[in-house]
Write a protein that holds these residues in place. Structure first.
Motif, PDB file in Angstrom:
ATOM      1  N   ILE A 129       0.859  -1.182   0.000  1.00  0.00           N
ATOM      2  CA  ILE A 129       0.000   0.000   0.000  1.00  0.00           C
ATOM      3  C   ILE A 129       0.899   1.238   0.000  1.00  0.00           C
ATOM      4  N   HIS A 130       0.466   2.249  -0.721  1.00  0.00           N
ATOM      5  CA  HIS A 130       1.215   3.511  -0.694  1.00  0.00           C
ATOM      6  C   HIS A 130       0.234   4.672  -0.767  1.00  0.00           C
ATOM      7  N   CYS A 131       0.450   5.673   0.067  1.00  0.00           N
ATOM      8  CA  CYS A 131      -0.405   6.860   0.101  1.00  0.00           C
ATOM      9  C   CYS A 131       0.420   8.099  -0.234  1.00  0.00           C
ATOM     10  N   ALA A 132      -0.157   8.986  -1.018  1.00  0.00           N
ATOM     11  CA  ALA A 132       0.546  10.204  -1.429  1.00  0.00           C
ATOM     12  C   ALA A 132      -0.463  11.267  -1.798  1.00  0.00           C
ATOM     13  N   ALA A 133       0.026  12.477  -2.054  1.00  0.00           N
ATOM     14  CA  ALA A 133      -0.845  13.562  -2.499  1.00  0.00           C
ATOM     15  C   ALA A 133      -1.586  13.121  -3.747  1.00  0.00           C
ATOM     16  N   LYS A 134      -2.850  13.414  -3.801  1.00  0.00           N
ATOM     17  CA  LYS A 134      -3.680  13.004  -4.929  1.00  0.00           C
ATOM     18  C   LYS A 134      -3.348  13.811  -6.176  1.00  0.00           C
ATOM     19  N   GLU A 135      -3.126  13.110  -7.271  1.00  0.00           N
ATOM     20  CA  GLU A 135      -2.894  13.781  -8.545  1.00  0.00           C
ATOM     21  C   GLU A 135      -4.191  14.398  -9.047  1.00  0.00           C
ATOM     22  N   PRO A 149      -6.726  11.764 -20.135  1.00  0.00           N
ATOM     23  CA  PRO A 149      -6.476  12.890 -19.237  1.00  0.00           C
ATOM     24  C   PRO A 149      -5.072  12.821 -18.640  1.00  0.00           C
ATOM     25  N   LYS A 150      -4.423  13.962 -18.556  1.00  0.00           N
ATOM     26  CA  LYS A 150      -3.104  14.034 -17.956  1.00  0.00           C
ATOM     27  C   LYS A 150      -3.240  14.512 -16.518  1.00  0.00           C
ATOM     28  N   GLN A 151      -2.483  13.886 -15.621  1.00  0.00           N
ATOM     29  CA  GLN A 151      -2.539  14.254 -14.226  1.00  0.00           C
ATOM     30  C   GLN A 151      -1.186  14.785 -13.781  1.00  0.00           C
ATOM     31  N   TYR A 152      -1.192  15.606 -12.779  1.00  0.00           N
ATOM     32  CA  TYR A 152       0.064  16.171 -12.319  1.00  0.00           C
ATOM     33  C   TYR A 152      -0.005  16.439 -10.819  1.00  0.00           C
ATOM     34  N   LEU A 153       1.167  16.593 -10.232  1.00  0.00           N
ATOM     35  CA  LEU A 153       1.305  16.946  -8.834  1.00  0.00           C
ATOM     36  C   LEU A 153       2.122  18.218  -8.736  1.00  0.00           C
ATOM     37  N   LYS A 154       1.689  19.129  -7.890  1.00  0.00           N
ATOM     38  CA  LYS A 154       2.472  20.315  -7.617  1.00  0.00           C
ATOM     39  C   LYS A 154       3.332  20.054  -6.376  1.00  0.00           C
ATOM     40  N   ASP A 155       4.506  20.687  -6.332  1.00  0.00           N
ATOM     41  CA  ASP A 155       5.403  20.477  -5.200  1.00  0.00           C
ATOM     42  C   ASP A 155       4.708  20.782  -3.879  1.00  0.00           C
ATOM     43  N   GLU A 156       3.883  21.829  -3.874  1.00  0.00           N
ATOM     44  CA  GLU A 156       3.225  22.191  -2.627  1.00  0.00           C
ATOM     45  C   GLU A 156       2.209  21.138  -2.185  1.00  0.00           C
ATOM     46  N   ASP A 157       1.642  20.392  -3.153  1.00  0.00           N
ATOM     47  CA  ASP A 157       0.736  19.310  -2.796  1.00  0.00           C
ATOM     48  C   ASP A 157       1.481  18.228  -2.016  1.00  0.00           C
ATOM     49  N   ILE A 158       2.679  17.892  -2.487  1.00  0.00           N
ATOM     50  CA  ILE A 158       3.501  16.878  -1.824  1.00  0.00           C
ATOM     51  C   ILE A 158       3.877  17.346  -0.424  1.00  0.00           C
ATOM     52  N   ASP A 159       4.266  18.598  -0.309  1.00  0.00           N
ATOM     53  CA  ASP A 159       4.680  19.135   0.986  1.00  0.00           C
ATOM     54  C   ASP A 159       3.536  19.158   1.992  1.00  0.00           C
ATOM     55  N   ASN A 202       2.341  14.889   9.939  1.00  0.00           N
ATOM     56  CA  ASN A 202       2.382  16.360   9.942  1.00  0.00           C
ATOM     57  C   ASN A 202       1.670  16.952   8.728  1.00  0.00           C
ATOM     58  N   LEU A 203       0.403  16.625   8.606  1.00  0.00           N
ATOM     59  CA  LEU A 203      -0.418  17.206   7.546  1.00  0.00           C
ATOM     60  C   LEU A 203      -0.514  18.728   7.723  1.00  0.00           C
ATOM     61  N   THR A 204      -0.500  19.435   6.612  1.00  0.00           N
ATOM     62  CA  THR A 204      -0.718  20.874   6.670  1.00  0.00           C
ATOM     63  C   THR A 204      -2.120  21.146   7.200  1.00  0.00           C
ATOM     64  N   GLY A 208      -7.547  22.201   3.008  1.00  0.00           N
ATOM     65  CA  GLY A 208      -7.848  20.843   2.576  1.00  0.00           C
ATOM     66  C   GLY A 208      -6.631  20.165   1.956  1.00  0.00           C
ATOM     67  N   VAL A 209      -6.395  18.911   2.324  1.00  0.00           N
ATOM     68  CA  VAL A 209      -5.291  18.116   1.771  1.00  0.00           C
ATOM     69  C   VAL A 209      -5.878  16.819   1.230  1.00  0.00           C
ATOM     70  N   ARG A 210      -5.744  16.626  -0.063  1.00  0.00           N
ATOM     71  CA  ARG A 210      -6.284  15.413  -0.705  1.00  0.00           C
ATOM     72  C   ARG A 210      -5.185  14.360  -0.844  1.00  0.00           C
ATOM     73  N   ILE A 211      -5.535  13.145  -0.447  1.00  0.00           N
ATOM     74  CA  ILE A 211      -4.574  12.034  -0.455  1.00  0.00           C
ATOM     75  C   ILE A 211      -5.208  10.833  -1.145  1.00  0.00           C
ATOM     76  N   GLU A 212      -4.392  10.118  -1.913  1.00  0.00           N
ATOM     77  CA  GLU A 212      -4.857   8.887  -2.547  1.00  0.00           C
ATOM     78  C   GLU A 212      -3.978   7.739  -2.079  1.00  0.00           C
TER      79      GLU A 212
END
Length: 241
Positions: A129-135, A149-159, A202-204, A208-212
């Protein structure tokens, strides 16, 4: 799914704590006693599938493997009865849906589908299992109909996600194969799905913080038509009063 709470106000997170505590009661050792013949003495480290015979009632019911909720450590409810919510470090409990006869196949170590954090670190007896910022979809892909559809992550989403801790059998972040295949409710009346607990350290906060979270396996697939097939997403909104 959305989880919104204020760590300083127990009334905002009590419902999440109660849901997890009620769910985990089945995993108390008092409900999996050594004298209970519905349970088997399975390995307590990830191991191979356990074949329990035919899928009919001719040989009676099948045994099931025990699963000790203590393996979920900080998210077991035994160490911290608030499952991290009081400290703004929420836990979630993850399981795979029960599918009769299904044998999930672990991914190959070099699989391109694996996130970088899992490459070279998989276990041949485990569905990781792996959890990360939602694309999210880019604006251009929302209007483009001909291509995928193309998906992307912004650096601030990861942080925003910060540190993620995983707890499971043997300290592994995944589902051990000895719990499969599942024989159905009639043949395995006390079957316990293996669990993985995930804690977000340490969620911001105050946004709102979306995680998948995804399960990875050679025969685990994802579908845009079913957002809960092999994965799920959650939005955290931690508010400080």
């Amino acid at each position: 799914m959305e989880i919104s709470f204020d760590p300083g106000n127990p009334t905002t997170y009590d419902k999440y704590v109660k849901l997890m505590e009620n769910f985990l009661k089945r995993y108390d050792l008092e409900n999996q006693k050594e004298t209970d013949t519905d349970f088997d003495s399975c390995p307590i480290v990830p191991s191979g599938y356990i074949d329990r015979g035919k899928y009919d009632e001719s040989a009676g019911t099948k045994k099931s493997c025990r699963f000790n909720r203590a393996w979920l450590e900080n998210c077991s409810g035994l160490i911290d009865p608030n499952f991290g919510y009081k400290d703004g470090k929420p836990c979630v409990i993850i399981k795979l849906n029960r599918i009769l006869g299904f044998k999930p196949k672990p991914p190959q170590n070099g699989s391109e589908s694996l996130p970088e954090e899992l490459k070279g670190r998989t276990n041949r007896f485990l569905i990781p299992i792996h959890c990360a910022a939602k694309e999210i979809l880019s604006e251009s892909s929302r209007t483009e109909q001909k291509s995928a559809p193309k998906q992307y992550l912004k650096d601030e989403d990861i942080d925003k996600v910060g540190t993620v801790e995983y707890y499971g059998m043997g300290g592994f972040a995944g589902f051990p194969l000895q719990y499969y295949p599942y024989y159905g409710k009639l043949l395995q009346p006390k079957y316990l799905q293996p669990l993985v607990a995930v804690q977000f350290i340490n969620l911001t906060q105050d946004m709102g913080v979306r995680i998948e979270c995804k399960a990875y396996g050679e025969n685990i697939y994802y579908s845009d038509k079913d957002r809960f097939q092999g994965r799920f997403d959650v939005k955290f909104d931690i508010k400080r009063s």
